[in-house]
Every structure is written in structure tokens, then in C-alpha cells.
Write an enzyme that holds these catalytic residues in place. Sequence first.
Site, PDB file in Angstrom:
ATOM      1  N   HIS A 263       0.882  -1.184   0.000  1.00 41.44           N
ATOM      2  CA  HIS A 263       0.000   0.000   0.000  1.00 41.44           C
ATOM      3  C   HIS A 263       0.912   1.224   0.000  1.00 41.44           C
ATOM      4  O   HIS A 263       1.666   1.438  -0.952  1.00 41.44           O
ATOM      5  CB  HIS A 263      -0.915  -0.103   1.227  1.00 41.44           C
ATOM      6  CG  HIS A 263      -2.041   0.875   1.288  1.00 41.44           C
ATOM      7  ND1 HIS A 263      -2.416   1.680   0.232  1.00 41.44           N
ATOM      8  CD2 HIS A 263      -2.908   1.191   2.307  1.00 41.44           C
ATOM      9  CE1 HIS A 263      -3.437   2.436   0.603  1.00 41.44           C
ATOM     10  NE2 HIS A 263      -3.758   2.158   1.852  1.00 41.44           N
ATOM     11  N   HIS A 304      -1.804  -2.031  -9.730  1.00 41.43           N
ATOM     12  CA  HIS A 304      -2.747  -1.425  -8.796  1.00 41.43           C
ATOM     13  C   HIS A 304      -3.982  -2.302  -8.736  1.00 41.43           C
ATOM     14  O   HIS A 304      -4.398  -2.846  -9.754  1.00 41.43           O
ATOM     15  CB  HIS A 304      -3.128  -0.013  -9.261  1.00 41.43           C
ATOM     16  CG  HIS A 304      -3.742   0.795  -8.170  1.00 41.43           C
ATOM     17  ND1 HIS A 304      -5.068   0.711  -7.856  1.00 41.43           N
ATOM     18  CD2 HIS A 304      -3.198   1.682  -7.306  1.00 41.43           C
ATOM     19  CE1 HIS A 304      -5.317   1.515  -6.846  1.00 41.43           C
ATOM     20  NE2 HIS A 304      -4.204   2.110  -6.487  1.00 41.43           N
ATOM     21  N   ASP A 362       2.979   5.856  -6.772  1.00 39.87           N
ATOM     22  CA  ASP A 362       4.141   5.714  -5.902  1.00 39.87           C
ATOM     23  C   ASP A 362       5.451   5.586  -6.656  1.00 39.87           C
ATOM     24  O   ASP A 362       6.517   5.867  -6.109  1.00 39.87           O
ATOM     25  CB  ASP A 362       3.956   4.503  -4.978  1.00 39.87           C
ATOM     26  CG  ASP A 362       2.927   4.796  -3.923  1.00 39.87           C
ATOM     27  OD1 ASP A 362       2.845   5.954  -3.514  1.00 39.87           O
ATOM     28  OD2 ASP A 362       2.191   3.882  -3.537  1.00 39.87           O
TER      29      ASP A 362
END
Length: 423
Positions: A263, A304, A362
Amino acid sequence: MADKKARLTVDGESIDLPVYSPTVGPDVVDVAKLISLGYFTYDPGYVSTVSCESAITYIDGEAGVLRHRGYSIEQLAEQSSFLEVCYLLIYGRLPNDDQFADFQSAIQSEQVIDDYLMSVLSSFPRNAHPMGVMCSLVGAMSAHYHDEIDINDPECRQTTAIRLIAKVPMLAAMTLRHGRNQEFVPPAPNRGYAENFLHMMFSESESDSVSPILANAMDRIFLLHADHEQNASTSTVRLVGSTDANPYACIAAGIAALWGPSHGGANEAVLQMLEEIGDPSKIDAYLKMAKDPNNPIRIMGFGHRVYKNYDPRAKVLQATYREVLGLLGIQSDPTLQMARDLERVALSDDYFIQRRLYPNVDFYSGIILKALGIPTSMFTVIFVVGRTPGWIAQWNEMISKGYKIGRPRQLYTGDVIREYPQD
Ligand code: ACO
């Protein structure tokens, strides 16, 4: 409420289940009645399960769409600041000038850190992981703000929201400086939110300036992380909140959930992975390991759960990434060069194409944060600062609408009953 029905037949016995239509997105089959037939539903990882009703954030993962309160993330990133998005998430509308000024001054008035938080922080060794420290500091706020909190009072919930948005970046900056054994630099009222954050993190003195390009990049990273509907950490905040728990404890639980490398910890893991690869000539070998089903290695910052197309936040960040690298003149940094090579090679590899694995937010945020001089162990803490308004807006929405305690069921696979051994 439901015009459509879905009929489920099991062993010749049928049940009609209501089907709800959201304002946008897939229809939702309400399976709550199934228990009356003696059945549970099974959905590990909640891939098809709706846990709540929400009017805050909409995602279409197939189309790469992310909207907050109906506004596209691209437009918000272009035209709003992070604080305006905080207001939008919490109050449901963009602020006018007066509303925004009031919001800003409410946040400023909460930008003080009490002694108890200072003592908790000082009890940590310098090398403590910043996410563990953040979790404890926000947890400590739950001990401090407890008796006075009435979660059923909307005003009290708003004070909680403002207090968290004001204090979380201060705690983050203090955590960094504690690790470096540096004095804390307080926020300055004439500086913007992200500018103040960089000031509190890095300034040597109160008068040090912060580059507007870097402040904008920081603001954009916060903004792009502000909310993401029912992800693991937000669902954690809601689940803990559904027990009527203290809201600061709920946010501390959200921080714990965010820490994992699947995450929020992914941006930290991206940089660790790049360091582990070490050299562009080793990218192919690393990709081979990531593609091997018997090897747990994954390309961090790729893939994702929801976006099976480009993560729209990653697209927005690509531009910021070029701006920041241009300003800092670090086009030749070997780690950043390797990130570019890895991205290029993975995007043209059949394994990644077939599984629709693209860089997520990210991947780029980690690289920009490195360029901003933020240590890798602080990356997920930056995500905490950005996600705080989303967590608190989702908690507030849940409490204000009415809710049941979250209590999933299970597919039991253990022994039915065992005789306790006699001697
Ligand atoms: N590298 C290599 N292979 C991958 C990756 C990856 N990063 N991500 C998924 N896969 C593969 C899986 O092995 C699986 O292959 P298979 O079909 O041969 O079994 C297939 O792609 C589907 O993967 P799932 O695990 O089913 O995808 P899921 O939706 O459950 O997981 C997740 C999503 C956890 C994000 C995953 O893609 C991952 O671990 N990525 C790396 C970590 C990361 O970047 N996390 C950040 C998420 S974004 C955020 O939190 C802001």
C-alpha cells in the site's frame, strides 16, 4: 430504492436480491439478505465487495478516472491547492475566498504541538522508523483528546479534522528532525501549507526560503494522495470507526495499514528496489525474477488493485517529476536514470502489458521525494500527510450517515469438533 433485482438460485431455492444503481459506476447487488437462506458470500480481498455508500471519491480503474466530489484529479491538480482539496473532501464543495480564509486561519490556530507529544517523540531512539513514530504520535493524540470528544457532534468532528490537518505535517517534520537530532523549526503564518512543511523539515533558520517549484511539487504530491475511496487504510479507518472508537485512534490505525509495502509503503520500496538492482545492466535479470511465479519479488510501484489502465495520478506526477528534476539539474542521478530505464523496459514487456501493470503514483512520488532530499524512510510519512484529509472525510461521512459495526464472516476450514485429549 432498488428497481432491479438479481435472482440467486442455490440447490433449487431462489432469492431475489435488490440491485442498486450508483450515480456512476457498476450496479451493486445487495447480498445482506442471503443470511436468511443460510449463506454467506465469499470475496477474499474484497475485489467485488462494496462496504459502504460514499459521495466523496469516484474511481473508474478501467478508464483511469479519479474524481473527488465530481471534480477530475487532473483539474484539481491544475487549479486547486492541497488545502482547497482538503476543504472539498471534508465539506463537499470548493471553498469561496472567505470560506478558505476561515479554513486556513482555523488550521493555523491548531498549529501548536503540546508538551505530551514532545515527550512521546523524545522517548524514541534516533533510528526509530518514522512510520512507527507517526503511528504512536497520532495514537497519543487519542489519549489526550478523549473525554472531550463527542463523535456525534458535527462541530466536534470538524475540530478533529482541522486539528489533524494542522498537526500531522508538524509531527512528520518533527519526526524527521528528531531522527537527525535537530531542533524543531515552527511553521510560519505567512507561508503556504506545503511550503511550511518543507520549511519545518529542512530550514536551518526561520528566514530560510523554499523554492516555489519545490513547494508546488510537494503540494501536488499531497493533493494527489488526498483520497482514494475504500483502499486498505481508508477501510481500516472506517472499520475501526464503526466501533465508535476515538477518531485519532482510527487515524493511527489507518497509518498502520498504510505502512505496508503493498500500500503506502510502496514508494519507499521503489527506492529500495532501485538500490537493490544497483545498475541498469541488472534490470533484465530483476524483471525476470519479478515475472517468475515462484519468486515473491514484484516491481514496486507497478500495478494497482483498481487501476487496470494508467493511474491518473501517475500521469499528473510525470510532469512534476520532469519539472523538479529540471530545476535541481539532477538528470544524471544514477538511481533516477535507472527508474527511467526500468519504466521503459517494463512498459514494453509482454508480461506487464498482458496483466495491465503500469506505474502507479508511488513510482513517481518516490523518485520526486528523493529529488526533494526527503529520506526514503520518510516517504510513507509524506503519504500520511497527504491522505489525512481523505481518512478524516471518510470517517466523518460514515459517522454522520449512520453505520453498522463492521463484522465480516468467514469460510471456516478448521476441525468441526475435537475431543480434548485425556492424559
Ligand atoms: N510486479 C510483478 N508482477 C505483478 C506486479 C508487480 N508489481 N503486480 C501484480 N503482478 C502480477 C501478479 O503476480 C499476478 O500475476 P499472475 O496473474 O501470473 O498470477 C497479476 O500481476 C495480478 O496481480 P494481483 O496480485 O492479482 O493484483 P492485485 O490487484 O491483487 O495487487 C498490488 C495489486 C498489490 C498493488 C500489486 O500490483 C503489487 O504488489 N504492486 C507492487 C506494490 C505497489 O506498487 N503497491 C502500491 C499500490 S498503490 C497505493 O497503495 C497508493
